[in-house]
Scaffold this active site. Sequence first.
Site, PDB file in Angstrom:
ATOM      1  N   ASP B  36      43.117  -7.337 114.376  1.00  0.00           N
ATOM      2  CA  ASP B  36      42.036  -7.324 113.018  1.00  0.00           C
ATOM      3  C   ASP B  36      40.252  -7.237 113.449  1.00  0.00           C
ATOM      4  OD1 ASP B  36      44.382  -7.703 111.871  1.00  0.00           O
ATOM      5  OD2 ASP B  36      44.051  -9.287 110.146  1.00  0.00           O
ATOM      6  N   ASP B 280      18.514  32.382  90.605  1.00  0.00           N
ATOM      7  CA  ASP B 280      19.654  31.656  91.188  1.00  0.00           C
ATOM      8  C   ASP B 280      21.131  30.820  90.698  1.00  0.00           C
ATOM      9  OD1 ASP B 280      20.689  33.501  94.265  1.00  0.00           O
ATOM     10  OD2 ASP B 280      20.418  31.301  94.646  1.00  0.00           O
ATOM     11  N   GLY B 415      24.099  32.234  94.338  1.00  0.00           N
ATOM     12  CA  GLY B 415      22.761  33.154  93.563  1.00  0.00           C
ATOM     13  C   GLY B 415      23.551  35.165  94.436  1.00  0.00           C
ATOM     14  N   LEU B 416      22.040  35.685  94.258  1.00  0.00           N
ATOM     15  CA  LEU B 416      21.785  36.668  94.651  1.00  0.00           C
ATOM     16  C   LEU B 416      22.573  36.878  96.233  1.00  0.00           C
ATOM     17  CD1 LEU B 416      20.357  39.107  94.605  1.00  0.00           C
ATOM     18  CD2 LEU B 416      18.477  38.216  95.955  1.00  0.00           C
TER      19      LEU B 416
HETATM   20  S1  SF4 Z   1      49.936  -6.019 113.742  1.00  0.00           S
HETATM   21 FE1  SF4 Z   1      48.221  -6.366 111.535  1.00  0.00          FE
HETATM   22  S2  SF4 Z   1      47.909  -8.143 110.716  1.00  0.00           S
HETATM   23 FE2  SF4 Z   1      48.976  -7.464 112.660  1.00  0.00          FE
HETATM   24  S3  SF4 Z   1      46.591  -7.684 113.883  1.00  0.00           S
HETATM   25 FE3  SF4 Z   1      47.929  -5.378 113.966  1.00  0.00          FE
HETATM   26  S4  SF4 Z   1      46.737  -4.731 111.622  1.00  0.00           S
HETATM   27 FE4  SF4 Z   1      46.106  -7.107 112.551  1.00  0.00          FE
HETATM   28  S1  SF4 Z   2      21.068  34.280  99.219  1.00  0.00           S
HETATM   29 FE1  SF4 Z   2      20.585  33.845 101.415  1.00  0.00          FE
HETATM   30  S2  SF4 Z   2      18.674  32.856 101.365  1.00  0.00           S
HETATM   31 FE2  SF4 Z   2      19.632  33.317  99.180  1.00  0.00          FE
HETATM   32  S3  SF4 Z   2      20.423  30.966  99.004  1.00  0.00           S
HETATM   33 FE3  SF4 Z   2      21.988  32.704  99.431  1.00  0.00          FE
HETATM   34  S4  SF4 Z   2      21.874  32.038 101.941  1.00  0.00           S
HETATM   35 FE4  SF4 Z   2      19.992  30.745 100.935  1.00  0.00          FE
END
Ligand code: SF4
Ligand code: SF4
Lengths: 416, 534
Positions: B36, B280, B415-416
């Site tokens: 644990d 945009d 957008g654009l």
């Molecule tokens: S078997 Fe489950 S309860 Fe036991 S140590 Fe591992 S994770 Fe914890």
């Molecule tokens: S067009 Fe180019 S600069 Fe404009 S939002 Fe899209 S990725 Fe960004």
Amino acid sequence: MTAMLPVLRERGQREVFCGLTGIVWLHRKIQDAFFLVVGSRTCAHLLQSAAGVMIFAEPRFATAIIEERDLAGLADANAELDSVVDRLLARRPEIKLLFLVGSCPSEVIKLDLSRAAARLDARHPATRVLNYSGSGIETTFTQGEDACLAALVPQMGATDAASLLVVGALPDVVEDQFRRTFAELGIPTVFALPPRRAADLPPVGPNTRFLLAQPFLGDTAAALADRGAVHLPALFPFGVEGTTAWLRAAAAAFELDEAHFARVVAPGRERAARAIARHRDRLAGKRIFFFPDSQLEVPLARFLAAELGMVPVEVGTPYLHRAHLAHELAALPAGTQISEGQDVDRQLDRVKAARPDLAVCGLGLANPLERLGIATKWSIELVFTPVHGFDQAGDLAELFARPLARRDRLTVSPCS
Amino acid sequence: MQLTVWTYEGPPHVGAMRVATAMKDVHFVLHAPQGDTYADLLFTMIERRDHRPPVTYTTFQARDLGTDTALLLQDAIRDAYDRFQPQALLVGASCTAELIQDDPGGVAKALGLPVPVIPLELPSYQRKEGWGAAETFYALVRALADPAATPAPREGRRPRVNLLGATALGFRHRDDVVEVTRLLGLMGVDVAVTAPLGASSADLARLGEADANIVLYPETGDTAARWLEKTFRTPTIRTVPIGHGATVEFVHEVATVLGVDPAPALAAGSRLPWYSASVDSTYLTGKRVFVFGDATHAVAMARVAADEIGFEVVGLGAYNREGAREVRAAAAKYNVEPLITDDYLAVEAAIAAASPELVLGSQMERHIAKRLRIPCAVISAPVHVQDFPARYSPVMGFEGANVLFDTLVHPLTMGLEEHLLAMFRDDFEFHDGAAASHLGASTLPPAGGVEGGDRRGKASSPTPPPPAPPASGRGVAVAANDPAWTTEAEKELGKIPFFVRGKARRNTEKFAAERGLAAIDLDTLYEAKSHYAR
Ligand code: SF4
Ligand code: SF4
């Protein structure tokens, strides 16, 4: 030899993932397996946080979240689980192997997943259903893989034929490199556990020789030994020397000629040495501190000390498997401080006092340590990234060099 | 049992951690197994916090069960107190510890610590993260608010309010608090206490001194606000100032409740109304948008999208049942079916079915949108490292309205430029897949790759993920008996400017399906066009 290294045993708050985490890489490795955690919302959240990114809409893992009414009656919980699995397998007919993965809650309420697995296995003839525990009360981080692989061992067919078995979930690219090397060496039959497809589960028997690719596979190794297979102890295949020793253990077991062995591995050794050398200047003499996490700490400390000249200040490990790490411990610099278990607050006191150049730690500790001016490497990357063998040795060194290289570049610092 | 692939909310104790981590001198001892502790990384990695959350986990193991887990708990509480010297201590159990019933509250009380100890009841098998945060904040307020506190006489001082609900790991909470504080300042209103974010336990003690409480985030702040209202008879201001219109209403509500002049705050205004009016933006009209998130953010963003930018809301939902009523009311306004679910696959199916032109959601929807190749803006938790930008980026107040205009519009072709893209679409140096110049290459359809193509590579951390490969078509509903397009009609469709092409395609297919046509030819296309023109 172990006796010569000081081992600090700690028992306090641990700051480490549970075994469920292994699902993140195991499901990539076994491509027709599905991992169904029977647990709580916490388990689902852990998996999601450890996986970090959601690349897949429907990954091959999920959590059956236990709810209030399941706690009321266990019979109902079993019926609920059956219907969850029915729906799951109806939706994913391509699944050939289903793991029911136990969690802390399922274990505390004593939901018997091995019986459930047997029942569901009979009910779904096209899918093998197995179970293991990834719970935090039983397993630490990489031990989840150990539990998963150990659950596969009884399913392996029996054989008397001689073969080499490589144990541990390696990235496919690394597994294929090793297969090519073994073929060149002249070892005819090489298997991998886990296999990429459930149907390719290899056979095992008294003439099986196996290499552990990871240091955290104690239960799997014991299960294989029970089937008569013989472990080939060696250094783990990190860096030039680790990889050579690991391959040599196989070569020796198959009684291959040493001169032939040396000829086959020579090009890989050279490539690895060249790739590692690029990072030596940056890492040599630098002090490194390992928080206990993946159980890869001891082999990595050995590699970094022996081949890159780093100085291990403390090597923490959640669990020290003395037999499997015997070669590794012997190869560590004399006097290296080992710590087993954890008391995270005291360990943070030690790291602050030691002020290492690099700390290897979990994701929860990294930024707080960086803020103190200590560079960090996330240990989880070491299990997600291909780092084994000659051709990954340079990448492995680079993982440790990068945080230091980054500091050299930056002219801004939060600490000034 | 509920089959869960991805979760929108963590368990309730993660909500408790969000409150403890937000505060200054509170420590939380959580009876829990080692795994644990993963929850720390949510704060240190995603939010880039440079300190560990103030949480001690007992990390009991199987071998401790039935013997000394209560002892372990006791030691952990004592050690945590000694080491961290908090002014208040929260104790609670995670899902596993809840089952072993060690009674953290009783154990902590027995230690007789010199600071308030607040036991938390966090029913993990029924509740989730948001509830856990609200309940923890409420428990802290109840335990620490000084019952004798009252507002000083109003003469000769500025009115004072508390800002309630901001936590660690919240979506833009850090900047919202700054923005709302600034806005109140313009009206001559001071913020007495902001909590839990940035508050100390001493701050909670003086909550009763404020003239009004402002609930910024009902999901985490409302339970405590209702108690404060009952206990101190403090009036509560509940308008959530997300968007231009809601901010104006918020300012009026503050002015009415506190008897101050709204004019200076209103004069500040936002650029949103003019940006929406400018030419945009004409191209934004009627863009189909799907909104999903926590109830508060989803409802507020739907309003901004519909009333302030001129989009058409084609889907609205929330993952937290606690806010279902508000979502249903809003959905009725937009004439859409409300989607109240925390089933990720259900959300994906709903988005695919609605085929919106923009998704406003959490990081979870961002992944869905990526797979479906629909532009997306993140407007709600659950959060990701990207939701903690280095720059000032509130979503509340007038600056928040400016941020929202940009956030909601930037994923779209604008957008654009959209017009020019359409004009040159047949130009030999130009291709249909080109994106607007302000959109990175990442919005282009990714080059293949399906599930099996993943390497066991760097998919490791909560850092920005690599571009997601699309799922192999799974999840996108395709009706079995859709009428087929003839080549000729398909070609003609291609000549229609692509920003209306989707609509033309949908309308034509609907038209053909309603008439039981097996194929769509040129005639069908133009008959459908004239049909829908009426
Ligand atoms: S078997 Fe489950 S309860 Fe036991 S140590 Fe591992 S994770 Fe914890
Ligand atoms: S067009 Fe180019 S600069 Fe404009 S939002 Fe899209 S990725 Fe960004």
